[in-house]
Design an enzyme around this catalytic site. Structure first.
Site, PDB file in Angstrom:
ATOM      1  N   HIS A 144       0.835  -1.220   0.000  1.00 55.38           N
ATOM      2  CA  HIS A 144       0.000   0.000   0.000  1.00 55.38           C
ATOM      3  C   HIS A 144       0.867   1.267   0.000  1.00 55.38           C
ATOM      4  O   HIS A 144       0.446   2.317   0.480  1.00 55.38           O
ATOM      5  CB  HIS A 144      -0.961   0.023   1.195  1.00 55.38           C
ATOM      6  CG  HIS A 144      -1.796  -1.195   1.339  1.00 55.38           C
ATOM      7  ND1 HIS A 144      -2.963  -1.393   0.631  1.00 55.38           N
ATOM      8  CD2 HIS A 144      -1.624  -2.306   2.094  1.00 55.38           C
ATOM      9  CE1 HIS A 144      -3.482  -2.562   0.952  1.00 55.38           C
ATOM     10  NE2 HIS A 144      -2.691  -3.140   1.829  1.00 55.38           N
ATOM     11  N   SER A 265      17.097  19.684 -16.885  1.00 53.25           N
ATOM     12  CA  SER A 265      15.952  20.562 -17.107  1.00 53.25           C
ATOM     13  C   SER A 265      16.364  21.741 -17.975  1.00 53.25           C
ATOM     14  O   SER A 265      17.502  22.203 -17.904  1.00 53.25           O
ATOM     15  CB  SER A 265      15.406  21.064 -15.766  1.00 53.25           C
ATOM     16  OG  SER A 265      14.520  22.147 -15.942  1.00 53.25           O
ATOM     17  N   LYS A 271      18.360  19.785 -11.737  1.00 51.51           N
ATOM     18  CA  LYS A 271      17.532  18.615 -12.025  1.00 51.51           C
ATOM     19  C   LYS A 271      18.290  17.535 -12.789  1.00 51.51           C
ATOM     20  O   LYS A 271      19.084  17.801 -13.679  1.00 51.51           O
ATOM     21  CB  LYS A 271      16.298  19.019 -12.851  1.00 51.51           C
ATOM     22  CG  LYS A 271      15.352  19.961 -12.160  1.00 51.51           C
ATOM     23  CD  LYS A 271      14.663  19.320 -10.970  1.00 51.51           C
ATOM     24  CE  LYS A 271      13.664  18.262 -11.376  1.00 51.51           C
ATOM     25  NZ  LYS A 271      12.567  18.804 -12.195  1.00 51.51           N
ATOM     26  N   GLU A 278      10.440   7.272 -17.106  1.00 51.55           N
ATOM     27  CA  GLU A 278       9.127   7.873 -17.343  1.00 51.55           C
ATOM     28  C   GLU A 278       8.606   7.528 -18.734  1.00 51.55           C
ATOM     29  O   GLU A 278       7.401   7.287 -18.917  1.00 51.55           O
ATOM     30  CB  GLU A 278       9.219   9.388 -17.157  1.00 51.55           C
ATOM     31  CG  GLU A 278       9.424   9.799 -15.708  1.00 51.55           C
ATOM     32  CD  GLU A 278       9.670  11.287 -15.533  1.00 51.55           C
ATOM     33  OE1 GLU A 278       9.568  11.760 -14.393  1.00 51.55           O
ATOM     34  OE2 GLU A 278       9.968  11.979 -16.534  1.00 51.55           O
TER      35      GLU A 278
END
Length: 447
Positions: A144, A265, A271, A278
């Site tokens: 969970h 980025s 970043k 992804e």
């Protein structure tokens, strides 16, 4: 035919991918026709030489050409006639584009499955290397998305291996389904010529031939199953990617992704984004959509061949290419992944990952498990309300919760002891995980 209709019906822009398969099929068919006297040996040799020239003109499986061809089959037929003359006109004797495309597709799927098996095996090997490298690293497991129990990180890597092992079994099942020769079924009723279909099967690498010509030209179950297999595999890669994205974030920081599989980025200089993971997660949606499209395509079709089946190819090629690229990329990424054991252990220091171990310790003192479970639950609630860790609970509070609880019992808990205790088959103890790694290596070698 109207130009608009011709453009609408044209499939060469995508089915030219099947050129290698179509050329191999035509070589085998020329031999079959020569064996029954339709072609002379000289005509067969001219045809084979012409087909070889067409093959050399191709680039990366796509035909190098100028012309407005309806499909890959007409491209080969017309181009062959231009190259060798009238002998080419005999090549289509006894076969149809219906059984020809069905055969080409099966050959393509078998070829792709061979490539994909290598890519899948590569990802599985990367997971075994990752497991072997982290067999001593203790890591929080989750249910969970909440901390559950301490496990070895190697155990998590082996969980991923188990997913891909099932996918490899599924790949074999799709291979078996595709491994059937339709050629010789002609348009629908079977060929009128006594070609040796068993010899054709051997020449083209099939282990069996289709038993019903009507079904053979319209069967796309192997395509549907290829998509279903690809969708399941991609779902597994997506779940793995999700874990790695979370655990590599600033808030978690349990793992470090290799920089070459991340991007920066355009605005934020700090970043390092997990773009590969992804995109794997995102491309899963494409493969799932392809699986749905392939099943919807055949849902309302009458038996045998209909032109609707032209629409089975683009999604098939897309799934094959997407799955292969994702497997190769995640394999490389896993090879460069690093686990921060210090942070993973620190994340469990104020949590309650040892709560089950405490309940088990009470059971060993003769407390029924449900009673032990309730006592530890009460203790955890006290800890949350008072912002304390399990080992910070006063003796008096422990005794109030249960007369069998004491600080010595709680202080004796440790992450290392917790994982060592779980030594049953499939558990997370170091000895059992090492055994699992050895078995996994054997599974991988079996193929």
């Amino acid at each position: 035919m109207l130009r608009e209709v011709a453009k609408f019906a044209n499939s060469f822009s995508f089915d030219s991918v099947l050129l290698p398969q179509d050329l191999a099929l035509n070589r085998a068919w020329a031999e079959a026709l020569r064996n029954i006297g339709i072609l002379s040996r000289t005509e067969e040799q001219k045809i084979v030489r012409g087909l070889d020239r067409i093959g050399r003109a191709g680039r990366s499986g796509r035909a190098a050409h100028s012309g407005d061809w309806e499909d890959v089959h007409s491209y080969v037929e017309i181009t062959l006639h231009k190259l060798i003359g009238d002998a080419a006109k005999k090549l289509h004797t006894g076969k149809s584009r219906n059984d020809q495309v069905a055969t080409d597709l099966r050959m393509y799927v078998i070829d792709r499955l061979t490539v994909l098996d290598r890519a899948l095996s590569g990802a599985m090997r990367s997971l075994l290397v990752l497991a072997d490298r982290n067999v001593k690293v203790i890591f929080p497991s989750y249910t969970h998305l909440r901390q559950a129990q301490p496990v070895l990180f190697a155990h998590i890597a082996l969980a991923y291996f188990s997913m891909l092992k099932r996918d490899r079994t599924g790949l074999g099942n799709v291979f078996c389904l595709a491994d059937e020769l339709p050629l010789g079924s002609a348009a629908v009723g079977g060929t009128a010529y006594a070609v040796d279909r068993k010899l054709l099967a051997r020449r083209l690498g099939f282990s069996r031939i289709s038993s019903n010509s009507i079904d053979a030209v319209g069967d796309r179950d192997f395509v549907i199953q290829f998509h279903a297999w690809g969708a399941q595999l991609m779902a597994h890669l997506s779940r793995i990617s999700e874990d790695l994205i979370l655990w590599s974030s600033d808030e978690w920081g349990f793992i470090q992704l290799p920089a070459e599989y991340c991007t920066g980025s355009s605005l934020l200089p700090q970043k390092l984004n997990p773009d590969v993971l992804e995109l794997i997660r995102g491309k899963t949606a494409r493969v799932v959509g392809n699986a749905v499209q392939s099943l919807a395509l055949v849902k309302g079709l009458p038996t045998s061949y209909s032109r609707d089946l032209q629409e089975d190819k683009e999604s098939l090629f897309s799934t094959a290419e997407t799955v292969e690229s994702c497997l190769k990329l995640i394999s490389g990424l896993l090879g460069g992944l690093r686990v921060d054991a210090r942070r993973s252990v620190a994340a469990m220091s104020k949590g309650f990952v040892l709560a089950t171990d405490l309940a088990d310790a009470l059971v060993e003192r003769g407390v029924p498990f449900r009673e032990a479970h309730g006592a530890v639950s009460a203790m955890v609630r006290w800890c949350i309300e008072n912002d304390r860790g399990m080992k910070e609970v006063p003796e008096a509070v422990l005794r109030e919760i249960s007369t069998r609880l004491d600080r010595r019992l709680v202080q004796g808990l440790s992450l290392e002891a917790s994982v060592r205790r779980r030594s049953n088959i499939g558990g997370t103890s170091p000895s059992e995980v090492r055994r699992q790694i050895r078995e996994a290596r054997k599974d991988l070698l079996k193929g």
